[in-house]
Design an enzyme around this catalytic site. Structure first.
Site, PDB file in Angstrom:
ATOM      1  CD  GLU A  74      -2.051   1.610   2.837  1.00  0.00           C
ATOM      2  OE1 GLU A  74      -1.837   2.765   3.274  1.00  0.00           O
ATOM      3  OE2 GLU A  74      -2.562   0.704   3.528  1.00  0.00           O
ATOM      4  CD  GLU A 147       7.057   4.136   2.327  1.00  0.00           C
ATOM      5  OE1 GLU A 147       6.273   3.976   3.293  1.00  0.00           O
ATOM      6  OE2 GLU A 147       7.327   5.262   1.878  1.00  0.00           O
TER       7      GLU A 147
END
Length: 181
Positions: A74, A147
């Site tokens: 995501e 991330e």
């Protein structure tokens, strides 16, 4: 005014077949559900008398384990795409558009990307960028490492809340052995 008086659906592409329709008088709208033949994707269209234009795309993301891979992916969507290689696409969209909402969420079995804009041209631009991002993400290894760190910080923040800990415990107790655990 009935939803079908002002809000006729535009011409539908032949790759989409109408599956069902339902009036939603409480919202001044009528829902139409389509199936995209080549991919099997479901499309829900809700034309209504509202200045805000909203779009969402949702994918089943049943994870093989609790590693957080769906949530990581995501985040990676907003790290650039084939046509829009900005390493922080999310920030660029936040600052460079008239969007009134832009976000994504990962639940145990699906991931949704959504945005809203009151401006038709801005909506079309956001749609173009977001669809390219979710369908053609760059997934650069250097972004992946960054991330992972972001997700670790998010997880630590989540676990710092007593309410989140109770909710997580309830979910584990109610859904043992499933992705919802």
């Amino acid at each position: 005014m009935s939803p079908d008086q002002d809000h006729q659906l535009p011409a539908i592409h032949p790759a989409f077949a109408l599956q069902s329709e339902a009036p939603l008088p409480e919202y001044g709208a009528a829902a139409s559900r389509f199936r995209h033949g080549p991919t099997g994707a479901d499309v829900l269209v809700l034309p209504c008398n509202d200045a805000e234009r909203v779009f969402a795309i949702c994918f089943e993301t049943l994870p093989p384990d609790s590693s957080g891979i769906a949530h990581l992916l995501e985040h990676m969507i907003f790290r650039g795409s084939r046509r829009f290689p900005a390493s922080n696409l999310y920030s660029a969209l936040q600052q460079g558009t008239m969007q009134s909402a832009l976000n994504a969420s990962t639940l145990p079995d699906r991931t949704t990307y959504h945005f809203a804009s009151p401006n038709e041209e801005d909506f079309a631009d956001l749609l173009e960028v977001l669809l390219d991002a979710v369908l053609h993400p760059l997934l650069r290894p250097s972004d992946l490492d960054e991330e992972k760190s972001v997700l670790q910080s998010e997880l630590e923040g989540h676990r710092a809340s007593a309410v989140n800990c109770v909710e997580d415990g309830l979910r584990r107790g109610l859904h043992p052995g499933t992705v919802y655990e």
